[in-house]
Enzyme design. Structure first.
Site, mmCIF file in Angstrom:
data_model
loop_
_atom_site.group_PDB
_atom_site.id
_atom_site.type_symbol
_atom_site.label_atom_id
_atom_site.label_comp_id
_atom_site.label_asym_id
_atom_site.label_seq_id
_atom_site.Cartn_x
_atom_site.Cartn_y
_atom_site.Cartn_z
ATOM 1 N N PHE A 50 -12.957 3.301 -5.439
ATOM 2 C CA PHE A 50 -12.738 1.905 -5.814
ATOM 3 C C PHE A 50 -12.070 1.196 -4.636
ATOM 4 C CE2 PHE A 50 -13.368 0.594 -10.249
ATOM 5 C CZ PHE A 50 -13.944 1.750 -10.727
ATOM 6 N N LYS A 107 -14.991 6.553 4.253
ATOM 7 C CA LYS A 107 -14.463 7.603 3.365
ATOM 8 C C LYS A 107 -15.551 8.562 2.887
ATOM 9 C CE LYS A 107 -10.632 4.724 1.834
ATOM 10 N NZ LYS A 107 -9.468 4.687 0.963
ATOM 11 N N LYS A 142 -15.716 0.849 3.810
ATOM 12 C CA LYS A 142 -15.001 1.959 3.137
ATOM 13 C C LYS A 142 -15.956 3.043 2.679
ATOM 14 C CE LYS A 142 -10.836 -0.406 2.064
ATOM 15 N NZ LYS A 142 -10.098 -1.239 1.160
ATOM 16 N N ASP A 194 -0.014 3.376 -0.592
ATOM 17 C CA ASP A 194 -0.369 3.843 0.754
ATOM 18 C C ASP A 194 0.840 4.432 1.475
ATOM 19 O OD1 ASP A 194 -3.057 3.166 0.590
ATOM 20 O OD2 ASP A 194 -2.623 1.061 1.016
ATOM 21 N N LYS A 237 22.341 6.064 -6.757
ATOM 22 C CA LYS A 237 21.850 4.692 -6.844
ATOM 23 C C LYS A 237 22.420 3.881 -5.674
ATOM 24 C CE LYS A 237 21.787 0.756 -9.893
ATOM 25 N NZ LYS A 237 22.559 0.068 -10.888
ATOM 26 N N ASN A 276 2.848 -0.656 -7.735
ATOM 27 C CA ASN A 276 1.921 -1.800 -7.698
ATOM 28 C C ASN A 276 1.545 -2.199 -9.127
ATOM 29 O OD1 ASN A 276 -0.556 -0.270 -8.542
ATOM 30 N ND2 ASN A 276 -0.041 0.844 -6.650
#
Ligand code: C5P
Length: 406
Positions: free
Chosen positions: A326, A344, A340, A280, A290, A211
């Protein structure tokens, strides 16, 4: 809280090493940050660099002579340190180190140090043989006993052509140690674990899913926590960030590696702050070779990675550990954040508003909303470094720390 040198007053001792030319840049950097820098040069230092150089860069007079009637009339060797936040000596030669160890107050710099009751930070810089000589070793030991802070020199090729330890470190490193001496130590005694950056989930030997996280926010949290007195461990995925000075850095690549690194280290920490953008999902299988493009499509199965933060929320000791997460959200910031926080089992969540291109991923700025069980606080849209300080300010001023400070 001020997180920089602005308004701080520093007595900057320069002694007679070839590295004296390097610290002209340090004085310039301090002056740009609006610190008041009083440069005190030894006689030998003035042979390497003209005092006028430092006077021009600091915008202030340079002090050289203990017996100058003109200078004594303005500010004395006692007054110099009385007005200052710290004394930084760089480069510090073997001779100055020896004189300080034995209290030989025979010039303005050594007299100023002897008269001082403020932090003294010393950056030894000399030839490797001189640095490794038992005399220097013992003298530095004495200075450490006085409570002076010695910054280890770097290793490498030296001006004299020899290789080894004795080079003056870079200012970016030294600045962090100096800030730790002059800023309020409101995180002293805290053991902080920070995670940062992206994770990479490989699917063949050269490719991966990842990401856009740059690691900037997590690195800023680690850097500022160190400046404010904490003992800091930073677990990071691959980033282009420089490791912050004074911080223990652990490099990982995948989410599973991050999970293992966190689980091995979280137990003795008093603050755990998870700024990493953990993937995730990971690729269910990895090709040893490859993957060739001689196919019209490629179907990849992904499997879920552990939610490290959620697991920590369940297993950490909430009586003595502060858990901060975060979240990156583009809408319903408050609602999503609160969900959250509860799901969490966090003490605090920092919700990152990624709806604007000038905040969030990759860029230098952030727009954060802090949410806990009692309040929602929207922080200023500002640099990630300042945002990190604002988060620590919030934690300290709301008395969220769970472990006593010394
Ligand atoms: O649920 P979401 O991914 O939005 O939560 C983000 C928070 O959870 C961040 O603090 C991130 O570091 C953490 N996280 C984690 N493990 C994951 C995914 C996210 O610890 N697998």
């Amino acid at each position: 809280m001020s997180n920089s040198f602005a308004g701080k007053r520093i007595v900057f001792g320069v002694t007679g090493s070839i590295a004296a030319f390097k610290v002209a840049g340090w004085v310039s950097a301090l002056a740009k940050e609006e610190a008041l820098v009083d440069v005190v040069m030894t006689e030998a230092a003035a042979k390497f660099v003209a005092p006028l150089t430092f006077a021009s860069l600091s915008g202030r007079p340079v002090f050289e002579d203990m017996f100058s009637a003109e200078q004594e009339g303005g500010i004395s060797h006692i007054g110099l340190s009385r007005e200052a936040d710290c004394i930084l000596i760089a480069p510090a030669t073997a001779k100055t180190i020896a004189r300080l160890a034995y209290g030989l107050a025979d010039d303005l710099l050594t007299t100023t140090v002897l008269a001082a009751r403020i932090p003294v930070i010393i950056c030894p810089a000399m030839n490797v043989q001189m640095y490794e000589h038992p005399a220097t070793f013992n003298n530095l030991k004495i200075l450490r006993k006085f409570g002076y802070h010695i910054i280890e020199p770097d290793s490498g090729l030296m001006a004299c052509g020899e290789e080894g330890s004795g080079r003056l470190p870079e200012w970016e490193q030294v600045a962090e140690y100096v800030l730790r001496q002059i800023l309020s130590q409101d995180l002293a005694g805290q053991k902080v674990l920070v995670t940062a950056g992206p994770t990479r989930e490989p699917y063949d030997p050269v490719r991966f899913i990842s990401n856009r996280s740059s690691g900037k926010m997590g690195f800023a949290l680690a850097r500022t926590a160190f400046r404010r007195g904490a003992e800091v461990t930073l677990i990071s995925g691959p980033t282009a960030q420089q490791p912050p000075a004074g911080v223990e850095c652990v490099n990982i690549t995948t989410a599973l590696e991050m999970h293992q690194a966190v689980m091995e280290r979280y137990e003795d920490k008093s603050i755990i702050i998870k700024a990493a953008a953990v993937s995730d999902f990971r690729c269910a299988t990895q090709s040893d070779e490859k993957i060739k493009k001689n196919r019209s499509s490629l179907v990849m199965e992904l499997e879920q990675n552990p939610d490290i933060l959620k697991e920590l929320g369940r297993i950490c000791d909430h009586n003595r550990q502060l858990l901060i997460g975060f979240a990156a959200e583009s809408s319903n910031i408050e609602e999503e954040g609160r969900k959250k926080l509860l799901d969490k089992e966090l003490d605090l969540i920092a919700v990152n508003d990624i709806s604007s291109a000038s905040a969030g991923f990759e860029v230098d700025n952030n727009q954060i909303t802090l949410i806990d069980s009692f309040q929602v606080v929207k922080l200023l849209h500002t640099s990630k470094l300042q945002t990190a300080d604002l988060i620590w300010d919030h934690v300290v001023s709301n008395e969220m720390l769970k472990t006593d400070r010394p």
